[in-house]
Design a protein around this motif. Structure first.
Motif, PDB file in Angstrom:
ATOM      1  N   PRO A   1     -56.353  51.355  41.676  1.00 13.59           N
ATOM      2  CA  PRO A   1     -57.402  52.190  42.024  1.00 13.59           C
ATOM      3  C   PRO A   1     -56.975  53.251  42.507  1.00 13.59           C
ATOM      4  O   PRO A   1     -55.973  53.501  42.261  1.00 13.59           O
ATOM      5  CB  PRO A   1     -56.565  51.723  44.305  1.00 13.59           C
ATOM      6  CG  PRO A   1     -56.252  50.343  43.959  1.00 13.59           C
ATOM      7  CD  PRO A   1     -55.038  50.238  42.742  1.00 13.59           C
ATOM      8  N   VAL A  24     -56.298  54.986  48.589  1.00 15.06           N
ATOM      9  CA  VAL A  24     -57.454  54.797  49.189  1.00 15.06           C
ATOM     10  C   VAL A  24     -55.739  55.032  50.455  1.00 15.06           C
ATOM     11  O   VAL A  24     -54.674  55.522  50.418  1.00 15.06           O
ATOM     12  CB  VAL A  24     -56.171  53.198  48.737  1.00 15.06           C
ATOM     13  CG1 VAL A  24     -57.251  52.089  49.580  1.00 15.06           C
ATOM     14  CG2 VAL A  24     -56.314  53.086  47.542  1.00 15.06           C
ATOM     15  N   VAL A  80     -61.425  48.810  48.727  1.00 10.91           N
ATOM     16  CA  VAL A  80     -60.669  47.736  47.204  1.00 10.91           C
ATOM     17  C   VAL A  80     -60.415  46.028  47.564  1.00 10.91           C
ATOM     18  O   VAL A  80     -60.625  45.587  46.168  1.00 10.91           O
ATOM     19  CB  VAL A  80     -59.015  49.008  47.513  1.00 10.91           C
ATOM     20  CG1 VAL A  80     -58.529  47.754  45.962  1.00 10.91           C
ATOM     21  CG2 VAL A  80     -59.122  50.417  47.108  1.00 10.91           C
TER      22      VAL A  80
END
Ligand SMILES: NC(=O)c1ccc[n+]([C@@H]2O[C@H](COP(=O)([O-])OP(=O)(O)OC[C@H]3O[C@@H](n4cnc5c(N)ncnc54)[C@H](OP(=O)(O)O)[C@@H]3O)[C@@H](O)[C@H]2O)c1
Length: 244
Positions: free
Chosen positions: A177, A180, A215
């Motif tokens: 990712p 986040v 995610v």
């Protein structure tokens, strides 16, 4: 979708791991939830009832792996989301900080997969997902060498583990990712609100950070049969940040 499947999730007490555990529970999985925070583990048990097997365990207690993991049932999936982020700039480099980051982010997933594989706890056709980061391969941020190095290692681990475990049909992949919005980011106190706002504006999709659920959706895909022919790979979930 995951009825009858058992998935071990590390970092299940917060952020991406918590969102992943929630999603898997909704889809019928049994979740072995690993974390140190007993209250958050209780919260998961309240959500999932008998489908949650809480495992309060410090993943840097490597000497306890064999004994602790012997109690874990055979798994169809493993998600290593536990991790820490700490700055460690060259000028103030601390070996202690470096080793703390490496222990949980890098040594733990390798030791975990090794112990589970040796103990025949990973079922044929199971799927392992490691939480990397765009800092592991795509971008650099000053002060993050220790953290970024651990995340780069995970992509390498996925490739090697994929080869070593392919004969059992076990797949190993990473999700990488960008930023986040989780407690990990909430802890970045050194950034002012203005700096955070400016950083979020660098993400083409929506000028925002990802949600933990977005995610978790990629993790869920890699765990599922839909990803049956994918192994040794890394999926980037960053709202287009590294496409720039
Ligand atoms: N958030 C982001 O922007 C971002 C971006 C890219 C990659 N990632 C990666 O994604 C993963 C999850 O991040 P997150 O944002 O969800 O983090 P988070 O909300 O801070 O949660 C971290 C989790 O790691 C667990 N943990 C930490 N040290 C542990 C230890 N010694 N033993 C057992 N569990 C331990 C914590 O559990 P306890 O407190 O219960 O021990 C917690 O559940 C991390 O690997 C991170 O590097 C995050």
């Amino acid at each position: 979708m995951f009825d009858g499947k058992t998935v071990l999730v590390t970092g299940a007490t917060s952020g991406i791991g918590f969102a992943t555990a929630q999603r898997l529970l909704v889809e019928g999985a049994r979740v072995v939830a690993v974390g140190r925070n007993a209250q958050r583990l209780d919260e998961l048990v309240r959500l999932g009832g008998d489908a949650v097997m809480p495992l309060a365990f410090d993943l840097t207690a490597f000497a306890r792996y064999q004994e602790t993991l012997a109690a874990v049932p055979a798994l169809d999936g493993l998600v290593h989301s536990a991790g820490i982020v700490e700055n460690n700039p060259l000028r103030f480099f601390s070996l202690e900080t470096h080793q703390r980051i490496v222990a949980i982010n890098q040594t733990a997933p390798l030791a975990l997969v090794a112990e589970l594989a040796r103990g025949n706890k990973l079922n044929t056709g199971s799927s392992v997902v490691l939480l990397s980061s765009i800092l592991g391969a795509h971008v650099g941020i000053k002060g993050t060498a220790s953290y970024a190095g651990t995340k780069a290692a995970l992509a390498a681990f996925a490739r090697v583990m994929a080869l070593e475990l392919a004969h059992k049909g076990i797949r190993v992949n990473c999700v990488a990712p960008g930023m986040v919005q989780t407690e990990l980011v909430d802890q970045l106190h050194q950034l002012s609100d203005e700096a955070l706002q400016a950083d979020r504006a660098r993400y083409p999709l929506g000028k925002r950070y990802a949600t933990a659920q977005e995610v978790a959706a990629a993790i869920r895909f890699l765990l599922s049969a839909d990803a049956a022919f994918m192994t040794g790979q890394t999926i980037v979930v960053d709202g287009g940040f590294t496409a720039q």
